[in-house]
Scaffold this active site. Structure first.
Site, PDB file in Angstrom:
ATOM      1  N   GLU A 114      15.958  76.139  86.633  1.00  0.00           N
ATOM      2  CA  GLU A 114      16.332  74.800  86.176  1.00  0.00           C
ATOM      3  C   GLU A 114      16.704  73.904  87.360  1.00  0.00           C
ATOM      4  OE1 GLU A 114      19.016  76.716  83.150  1.00  0.00           O
ATOM      5  OE2 GLU A 114      18.220  75.074  81.932  1.00  0.00           O
ATOM      6  N   GLU A 134      17.217  83.317  79.613  1.00  0.00           N
ATOM      7  CA  GLU A 134      18.500  83.150  78.906  1.00  0.00           C
ATOM      8  C   GLU A 134      18.533  83.819  77.534  1.00  0.00           C
ATOM      9  OE1 GLU A 134      17.070  80.757  80.738  1.00  0.00           O
ATOM     10  OE2 GLU A 134      18.579  79.507  81.708  1.00  0.00           O
TER      11      GLU A 134
HETATM   12  N1  CO8 Z   1      24.669  86.541  87.636  1.00  0.00           N
HETATM   13  C1  CO8 Z   1      25.532  87.337  88.267  1.00  0.00           C
HETATM   14  N2  CO8 Z   1      25.178  88.309  89.108  1.00  0.00           N
HETATM   15  C2  CO8 Z   1      23.863  88.483  89.322  1.00  0.00           C
HETATM   16  C3  CO8 Z   1      22.886  87.710  88.703  1.00  0.00           C
HETATM   17  C4  CO8 Z   1      23.336  86.667  87.826  1.00  0.00           C
HETATM   18  N3  CO8 Z   1      22.482  85.825  87.217  1.00  0.00           N
HETATM   19  N4  CO8 Z   1      21.682  88.122  89.100  1.00  0.00           N
HETATM   20  C5  CO8 Z   1      21.882  89.135  89.944  1.00  0.00           C
HETATM   21  N5  CO8 Z   1      23.206  89.358  90.090  1.00  0.00           N
HETATM   22  C6  CO8 Z   1      23.859  90.381  90.898  1.00  0.00           C
HETATM   23  C7  CO8 Z   1      23.749  91.763  90.278  1.00  0.00           C
HETATM   24  O1  CO8 Z   1      24.725  91.946  89.295  1.00  0.00           O
HETATM   25  C8  CO8 Z   1      23.937  92.644  91.479  1.00  0.00           C
HETATM   26  O2  CO8 Z   1      25.306  92.699  91.794  1.00  0.00           O
HETATM   27  P1  CO8 Z   1      26.030  94.149  92.013  1.00  0.00           P
HETATM   28  O3  CO8 Z   1      25.385  94.683  93.258  1.00  0.00           O
HETATM   29  O4  CO8 Z   1      27.461  93.771  92.197  1.00  0.00           O
HETATM   30  O5  CO8 Z   1      25.724  94.949  90.812  1.00  0.00           O
HETATM   31  C9  CO8 Z   1      23.254  91.859  92.609  1.00  0.00           C
HETATM   32  O6  CO8 Z   1      23.183  90.503  92.152  1.00  0.00           O
HETATM   33  C10 CO8 Z   1      21.841  92.326  92.884  1.00  0.00           C
HETATM   34  O7  CO8 Z   1      21.118  92.295  91.669  1.00  0.00           O
HETATM   35  P2  CO8 Z   1      20.293  93.547  91.085  1.00  0.00           P
HETATM   36  O8  CO8 Z   1      20.898  94.835  91.570  1.00  0.00           O
HETATM   37  O9  CO8 Z   1      20.183  93.361  89.611  1.00  0.00           O
HETATM   38  O10 CO8 Z   1      18.899  93.324  91.801  1.00  0.00           O
HETATM   39  P3  CO8 Z   1      17.470  93.839  91.291  1.00  0.00           P
HETATM   40  O11 CO8 Z   1      16.535  93.632  92.431  1.00  0.00           O
HETATM   41  O12 CO8 Z   1      17.562  95.187  90.694  1.00  0.00           O
HETATM   42  O13 CO8 Z   1      17.078  92.827  90.093  1.00  0.00           O
HETATM   43  C11 CO8 Z   1      16.874  90.679  89.045  1.00  0.00           C
HETATM   44  C12 CO8 Z   1      16.871  91.479  90.374  1.00  0.00           C
HETATM   45  C13 CO8 Z   1      15.658  91.057  88.199  1.00  0.00           C
HETATM   46  C14 CO8 Z   1      16.801  89.187  89.398  1.00  0.00           C
HETATM   47  C15 CO8 Z   1      18.168  90.995  88.253  1.00  0.00           C
HETATM   48  O14 CO8 Z   1      19.276  90.835  89.127  1.00  0.00           O
HETATM   49  C16 CO8 Z   1      18.388  90.118  87.079  1.00  0.00           C
HETATM   50  O15 CO8 Z   1      17.741  90.291  86.046  1.00  0.00           O
HETATM   51  N6  CO8 Z   1      19.342  89.154  87.187  1.00  0.00           N
HETATM   52  C17 CO8 Z   1      19.716  88.292  86.107  1.00  0.00           C
HETATM   53  C18 CO8 Z   1      18.647  87.251  85.851  1.00  0.00           C
HETATM   54  C19 CO8 Z   1      19.024  86.380  84.669  1.00  0.00           C
HETATM   55  O16 CO8 Z   1      19.100  86.816  83.550  1.00  0.00           O
HETATM   56  N7  CO8 Z   1      19.288  85.074  84.948  1.00  0.00           N
HETATM   57  C20 CO8 Z   1      19.635  84.116  83.940  1.00  0.00           C
HETATM   58  C21 CO8 Z   1      21.115  84.013  83.836  1.00  0.00           C
HETATM   59  S1  CO8 Z   1      21.643  82.946  82.509  1.00  0.00           S
HETATM   60  C22 CO8 Z   1      21.440  81.399  83.129  1.00  0.00           C
HETATM   61  O17 CO8 Z   1      20.936  81.190  84.208  1.00  0.00           O
HETATM   62  C23 CO8 Z   1      21.913  80.276  82.300  1.00  0.00           C
HETATM   63  C24 CO8 Z   1      21.993  79.011  83.122  1.00  0.00           C
HETATM   64  C25 CO8 Z   1      22.373  77.861  82.307  1.00  0.00           C
HETATM   65  C26 CO8 Z   1      23.804  77.878  82.108  1.00  0.00           C
HETATM   66  C27 CO8 Z   1      24.134  77.066  80.970  1.00  0.00           C
HETATM   67  C28 CO8 Z   1      25.614  76.975  80.747  1.00  0.00           C
HETATM   68  C29 CO8 Z   1      26.225  78.159  80.111  1.00  0.00           C
END
Ligand code: CO8
Length: 260
Positions: A114, A134
């Protein structure tokens, strides 16, 4: 502003803003959103800066979304406030008088996509993955994604991405018109700097008014948009840059714009 959450660097008319939380894949929490907006405000008023590049620190991500760990315990007012806070930042990017280019170096998911969609256009690395996941978390896009994506690529493809939450490759995103161009990872920043440099060498008053015409015009009827474009076009004839640009053409020399 927490200087560690974003890094800024200004050189040759280009301001580079790097979101710097690589250990969390640059996820956007409230502090990061505030830091980005504060940095953008500083770049907006810096006369040295003609164009801004937005990117993410580290090898893996542009921004992997809103911070799920911050959002997990939100109640409805907190969720709405978070969305409104993010939208304020998104709208600031769109309203800036300077172009903002997204260099998507890795994951651009949820709020990360976004944010990129709020930029003027996106160049991406071959290894970037883009999506709005999301709904897989029980929420929906809240930083303008439903609005900007549908306007950019049409409602059908936007629905497919938003309802499924699936990620697409940089190449697929290019085919769909989300991304303008795709590069090998180590060629991304040079390519973005190259196009930013071309923009920076133009008269920034003209570029800024053209951005205003496109961004504001998209929310107007076509006739009102034409009228707005003509008004901004006329205003540029009050600038030294207009005289210099046209005189330079006639004299067969490069223009020396002064942003006046
Ligand atoms: N939020 C918080 N922490 C995150 C996020 C996130 N979105 N993405 C990754 N991290 C963290 C992980 O928790 C991890 O931390 P830790 O080592 O402490 O466990 C670290 O980053 C590394 O991530 P991964 O180990 O998961 O890395 P991978 O290579 O295995 O995976 C991915 C990478 C596929 C990107 C995976 O991290 C993932 O799926 N992340 C979440 C993606 C997601 O769902 N994003 C959408 C979030 S919701 C959103 O954006 C809404 C926005 C609008 C807000 C509206 C108002 C409410």
């Amino acid at each position: 502003m927490d200087a560690k959450l974003v890094l800024t660097e200004v050189a040759e008319g280009i301001g580079v803003l790097t979101i710097n939380r690589p250990e969390s894949l640059n996820a956007l929490n409230t502090k990061v959103v505030e830091a980005i907006e504060a940095a953008l405000q500083a770049l907006e008023i810096d006369p040295q800066v003609k164009v801004v590049i937005l990117t993410g620190a580290g090898e893996k991500a542009f921004v992997a979304g809103g911070d799920i760990k911050e959002m997990v315990s939100m109640d409805p007012p907190a969720g709405q406030a978070f969305a409104r806070r993010g939208q304020q930042m998104i709208l600031f990017v769109e309203k800036m008088s300077k172009p903002v280019l997204a260099a998507v170096n890795g994951y651009a998911l949820g709020g990360g996509l976004e944010l990129a969609l709020a930029c003027d256009f996106i160049y991406a690395s071959e290894k970037a993955r883009l999506g709005l996941p999301e709904v897989t978390l029980g929420i929906m896009p809240g930083f303008g994604g439903t609005q900007n994506l549908a306007r950019l690529i049409g409602p059908n493809r936007a629905r497919e991405l938003v309802y499924s939450g699936k990620q697409v490759s940089a190449e697929q995103a290019r085919e769909w018109g989300i991304v303008n161009a795709v590069f090998p990872p180590d060629e991304l920043m040079p390519a973005v700097r190259e196009i930013a440099g071309r923009i920076a060498r133009n008269g920034s008053l003209a570029v800024g008014r053209a951005k205003a015409a496109i961004v504001t015009g998209l929310n107007m009827s076509k006739e009102d948009g034409f009228r707005y474009e003509a008004a901004l076009f006329g205003l540029l004839f009050a600038t030294e840059d207009q005289r210099e640009g046209m005189q330079a053409f006639i004299e067969k020399r490069a223009a020396g714009f002064k942003d006046k």
